[in-house]
Scaffold this motif. Structure first.
Motif, mmCIF file in Angstrom:
data_model
loop_
_atom_site.group_PDB
_atom_site.id
_atom_site.type_symbol
_atom_site.label_atom_id
_atom_site.label_comp_id
_atom_site.label_asym_id
_atom_site.label_seq_id
_atom_site.Cartn_x
_atom_site.Cartn_y
_atom_site.Cartn_z
ATOM 1 N N LYS A 21 4.384 5.969 -5.200
ATOM 2 C CA LYS A 21 4.473 6.077 -6.657
ATOM 3 C C LYS A 21 3.403 6.996 -7.233
ATOM 4 O O LYS A 21 3.655 7.738 -8.175
ATOM 5 C CB LYS A 21 4.351 4.689 -7.282
ATOM 6 C CG LYS A 21 5.558 3.797 -7.028
ATOM 7 C CD LYS A 21 5.342 2.398 -7.590
ATOM 8 C CE LYS A 21 6.542 1.495 -7.281
ATOM 9 N NZ LYS A 21 6.319 0.105 -7.767
ATOM 10 N N SER A 22 2.215 6.953 -6.656
ATOM 11 C CA SER A 22 1.105 7.736 -7.212
ATOM 12 C C SER A 22 1.124 9.196 -6.776
ATOM 13 O O SER A 22 0.626 10.069 -7.491
ATOM 14 C CB SER A 22 -0.233 7.102 -6.821
ATOM 15 O OG SER A 22 -0.382 7.088 -5.411
ATOM 16 N N THR A 23 1.692 9.469 -5.613
ATOM 17 C CA THR A 23 1.681 10.848 -5.088
ATOM 18 C C THR A 23 3.033 11.538 -5.182
ATOM 19 O O THR A 23 3.111 12.759 -5.045
ATOM 20 C CB THR A 23 1.238 10.863 -3.613
ATOM 21 O OG1 THR A 23 2.203 10.157 -2.812
ATOM 22 C CG2 THR A 23 -0.134 10.219 -3.446
ATOM 23 N N GLY A 24 4.100 10.754 -5.379
ATOM 24 C CA GLY A 24 5.429 11.348 -5.409
ATOM 25 C C GLY A 24 5.961 11.706 -4.036
ATOM 26 O O GLY A 24 6.938 12.445 -3.900
ATOM 27 N N SER A 28 0.823 -1.211 0.000
ATOM 28 C CA SER A 28 0.000 0.000 0.000
ATOM 29 C C SER A 28 0.857 1.261 0.000
ATOM 30 O O SER A 28 0.576 2.228 -0.727
ATOM 31 C CB SER A 28 -0.928 0.007 1.216
ATOM 32 O OG SER A 28 -1.781 -1.112 1.212
ATOM 33 N N SER A 29 1.924 1.251 0.820
ATOM 34 C CA SER A 29 2.778 2.438 0.894
ATOM 35 C C SER A 29 3.545 2.644 -0.403
ATOM 36 O O SER A 29 3.751 3.780 -0.843
ATOM 37 C CB SER A 29 3.747 2.329 2.069
ATOM 38 O OG SER A 29 4.707 1.311 1.853
ATOM 39 N N SER A 30 3.964 1.536 -1.052
ATOM 40 C CA SER A 30 4.700 1.672 -2.312
ATOM 41 C C SER A 30 3.800 2.268 -3.394
ATOM 42 O O SER A 30 4.250 3.093 -4.193
ATOM 43 C CB SER A 30 5.245 0.314 -2.763
ATOM 44 O OG SER A 30 4.202 -0.587 -3.094
ATOM 45 N N LEU A 31 2.530 1.865 -3.408
ATOM 46 C CA LEU A 31 1.583 2.442 -4.366
ATOM 47 C C LEU A 31 1.359 3.926 -4.092
ATOM 48 O O LEU A 31 1.313 4.743 -5.027
ATOM 49 C CB LEU A 31 0.242 1.699 -4.298
ATOM 50 C CG LEU A 31 0.162 0.316 -4.931
ATOM 51 C CD1 LEU A 31 -1.259 -0.221 -4.805
ATOM 52 C CD2 LEU A 31 0.576 0.365 -6.397
ATOM 53 N N ALA A 32 1.225 4.256 -2.795
ATOM 54 C CA ALA A 32 0.991 5.644 -2.419
ATOM 55 C C ALA A 32 2.166 6.534 -2.812
ATOM 56 O O ALA A 32 1.989 7.647 -3.318
ATOM 57 C CB ALA A 32 0.724 5.748 -0.923
#
Length: 224
Positions: free
Chosen positions: A73-76, A67-71
């Motif tokens: 990548k998506s938010t910078g 979840s944190s890796s997605l966050a």
């Protein structure tokens, strides 16, 4: 070996006294219901319980890491800030283990609502007579609100991937095994050692020092 994995193992090992308080009761229930001569059955149930518990820790770590890796990548969002947060939690965990400041214990309130939903499922595995029941009970018990687990989840949060998050929680779970196995097999010397006040305070101090060290590194990366 990734140093975070080894550190997570040490946190589980050093937080043993807390583990005895949180999970000692269920471990005692597993073994007390078994006859003294049923050595192999005891091993099966104790092994199954811990397999289930470690599986839950690993799953939770992978979910948080993913979840944190997605966050990120998506938010910078700069992941270094996550390392700062995890370092702060290690410091607070040191205070908690040394019994100098118990704020980490208050964080356990966060998981109580989820535990209220999960805990009724434990009745389907009690009384524990077979290995699969022990695995199921351990898997559910892994979701019990625990300040140590939540502190490790901040490491999983900063780990950058599902695999790293899973391994961090798995290694933490391995570190908790000596405490719970000592309870299961009545090794009272180990239990008394883990509950020793001086050892607990020294352990807490070491964790505070380690947390400060990692915080210093993370903060320097933020500045740079």
């Amino acid at each position: 070996m990734n140093f975070d994995y080894f550190s997570a193992f040490l946190v589980g090992l050093l937080g043993a006294g807390h583990c005895l308080g949180m999970c000692g009761g269920i471990t005692g229930m597993l073994t007390n219901a078994i006859g003294k001569n049923a050595t192999y059955k005891k091993f099966q149930l104790v092994f199954g319980y811990n397999v289930g518990r470690l599986a839950s820790y690993t799953l939770i770590g992978s979910i948080v890491g993913f979840s944190s890796s997605l966050a990120v990548k998506s938010t910078g969002f700069n992941p270094i800030y996550l390392h700062v947060i995890s370092s702060i939690f290690i410091i607070l965990l040191g205070f908690y283990i040394a019994q100098w400041w118990l704020i980490i214990g208050k964080i356990e309130i966060i998981g109580k609502r989820l535990w209220q939903l999960i805990s009724p499922l434990t009745k389907h595995f009690i009384p524990v007579n077979r290995p699969f029941q022990a695995v199921g009970l351990g898997a559910l018990w892994g979701w019990l609100p625990c300040g140590l687990v939540y502190s490790m989840l901040t490491w999983a949060l900063a780990s950058g991937s599902a695999v790293n998050g899973a391994f961090i929680l798995f290694c933490f779970g391995l570190g908790t095994l000596p405490a719970l196995l000592s309870m299961s097999y009545g090794i009272h010397y180990v239990q008394s050692l883990m509950r020793n006040t001086v050892l607990r305070k020294c352990t807490g101090l070491l964790m505070i020092v380690y947390g400060l060290y990692t915080l210093l590194i993370a903060s320097s990366n933020v500045i740079n």
